[in-house]
Enzyme design. Sequence first.
Site, PDB file in Angstrom:
ATOM      1  N   GLU A   1       0.867  -1.250   0.039  1.00 34.41           N
ATOM      2  CA  GLU A   1       0.131   0.150  -0.216  1.00 34.41           C
ATOM      3  C   GLU A   1       1.000   1.244   0.000  1.00 34.41           C
ATOM      4  OE1 GLU A   1      -2.470   1.437  -0.551  1.00 34.41           O
ATOM      5  OE2 GLU A   1      -4.030   1.106   0.493  1.00 34.41           O
TER       6      GLU A   1
ATOM      7  N   ASP B   1      -4.191   5.632   6.309  1.00 39.02           N
ATOM      8  CA  ASP B   1      -4.480   6.672   6.761  1.00 39.02           C
ATOM      9  C   ASP B   1      -5.486   6.340   8.016  1.00 39.02           C
ATOM     10  OD1 ASP B   1      -4.997   9.505   7.017  1.00 39.02           O
ATOM     11  OD2 ASP B   1      -6.440   9.570   5.498  1.00 39.02           O
ATOM     12  N   THR B   2      -6.901   6.268   7.504  1.00 41.93           N
ATOM     13  CA  THR B   2      -7.795   5.896   8.698  1.00 41.93           C
ATOM     14  C   THR B   2      -7.850   4.437   8.772  1.00 41.93           C
ATOM     15  OG1 THR B   2      -9.420   5.463   7.115  1.00 41.93           O
ATOM     16  CG2 THR B   2      -9.467   7.734   7.802  1.00 41.93           C
TER      17      THR B   2
ATOM     18  N   ASN C   1      -9.456   2.294   7.130  1.00 39.02           N
ATOM     19  CA  ASN C   1     -10.736   1.594   6.785  1.00 39.02           C
ATOM     20  C   ASN C   1     -10.605   0.793   5.496  1.00 39.02           C
ATOM     21  OD1 ASN C   1     -11.951   2.798   9.216  1.00 39.02           O
ATOM     22  ND2 ASN C   1     -12.663   4.566   7.982  1.00 39.02           N
TER      23      ASN C   1
ATOM     24  N   ARG D   1       1.033  12.581  -9.201  1.00 38.09           N
ATOM     25  CA  ARG D   1       1.449  11.066  -8.817  1.00 38.09           C
ATOM     26  C   ARG D   1       2.815  10.958  -9.427  1.00 38.09           C
ATOM     27  NH1 ARG D   1      -2.848   7.646  -7.066  1.00 38.09           N
ATOM     28  NH2 ARG D   1      -4.768   8.133  -8.005  1.00 38.09           N
TER      29      ARG D   1
HETATM   30  P1  IMP Z   1      -7.668   4.918   4.535  1.00 35.39           P
HETATM   31  O1  IMP Z   1      -8.931   3.905   4.248  1.00 35.39           O
HETATM   32  O2  IMP Z   1      -8.214   6.247   5.227  1.00 35.39           O
HETATM   33  O3  IMP Z   1      -6.551   4.377   5.247  1.00 35.39           O
HETATM   34  O4  IMP Z   1      -7.243   5.307   2.881  1.00 35.39           O
HETATM   35  C1  IMP Z   1      -6.136   4.951   2.294  1.00 35.39           C
HETATM   36  C2  IMP Z   1      -6.052   5.807   1.235  1.00 35.39           C
HETATM   37  O5  IMP Z   1      -6.360   7.286   0.997  1.00 35.39           O
HETATM   38  C3  IMP Z   1      -4.719   5.778   0.590  1.00 35.39           C
HETATM   39  O6  IMP Z   1      -4.509   4.418  -0.203  1.00 35.39           O
HETATM   40  C4  IMP Z   1      -4.418   7.015  -0.502  1.00 35.39           C
HETATM   41  O7  IMP Z   1      -5.225   6.415  -1.693  1.00 35.39           O
HETATM   42  C5  IMP Z   1      -5.652   8.069   0.293  1.00 35.39           C
HETATM   43  N1  IMP Z   1      -4.971   8.997   0.954  1.00 35.39           N
HETATM   44  C6  IMP Z   1      -4.789   8.862   2.390  1.00 35.39           C
HETATM   45  N2  IMP Z   1      -4.125   9.886   2.963  1.00 35.39           N
HETATM   46  C7  IMP Z   1      -3.574  10.476   1.611  1.00 35.39           C
HETATM   47  C8  IMP Z   1      -2.544  11.407   1.452  1.00 35.39           C
HETATM   48  O8  IMP Z   1      -2.124  12.393   2.462  1.00 35.39           O
HETATM   49  N3  IMP Z   1      -2.163  11.894   0.211  1.00 35.39           N
HETATM   50  C9  IMP Z   1      -2.889  11.125  -0.738  1.00 35.39           C
HETATM   51  N4  IMP Z   1      -3.807  10.306  -0.744  1.00 35.39           N
HETATM   52  C10 IMP Z   1      -4.160   9.777   0.515  1.00 35.39           C
END
Ligand code: IMP
Length: 194
Positions: free
Chosen positions: A94, A98-99, A101, A160
């Site tokens: 990955e 972040d979260t 989820n 990107r």
């Molecule tokens: P999560 O479900 O919130 O953990 O989402 C993770 C996904 O959110 C990652 O695979 C990224 O695609 C996107 N994401 C989370 N934080 C960032 C950031 O700071 N920059 C760009 N994409 C992010």
Amino acid sequence: MGKEVLIDEETISKRIIQLADQINNDYKGEKLTLVCILKGSLYFYADLSRKINLDTELEFIRVSSYEGENSTGKIDFKLDLDEEVTNKNVIVVEDIVDTGNTLDSLLKHLKKQKPKSLKLCTLLDKKDRRETEVPIDYVGFKIPNHFVIGYGLDLDQKYRNIPEIYCFIEDEEREQLNEDRERIVLQLKYGNRR
Ligand code: IMP
């Protein structure tokens, strides 16, 4: 608000060699399936997989989990695995957790296929934002709560292809940014395996 380098190319590539060394050691003599989570982890996956010297299969998944700005945890498969991962050693690769989820839902989905083992490798870990705990086995860099772009990460599909990782900061956050950078470089020296 300005765009500043948080992690430069050299630091990224040195850390990837360290992660690949750990993986090569941990899976010595085993076959491995590396699952790329598109699109964000494309460069990390490409660079990491080329440093892995095991018998390795490459698989790709593309999911979307966001409704507007919010991570819902409900994932929608845009592209699924060619083959199920039953009885395989799987590492999900990955870009950033972040979260948590999205990965939580994705790991549940993969576990149903009964892999031999299932681990998670992320380039970046934004731990302060976690809503769902996910077990991360290999972490590139723990980073503070900045929105980051570059090296695969996007803002509305832009940025990107920038080779470094940048963050957006306000002028008054500049001093803090220097501290954040130092802390990131220290992770090269000491690692951050959990
Ligand atoms: P999560 O479900 O919130 O953990 O989402 C993770 C996904 O959110 C990652 O695979 C990224 O695609 C996107 N994401 C989370 N934080 C960032 C950031 O700071 N920059 C760009 N994409 C992010």
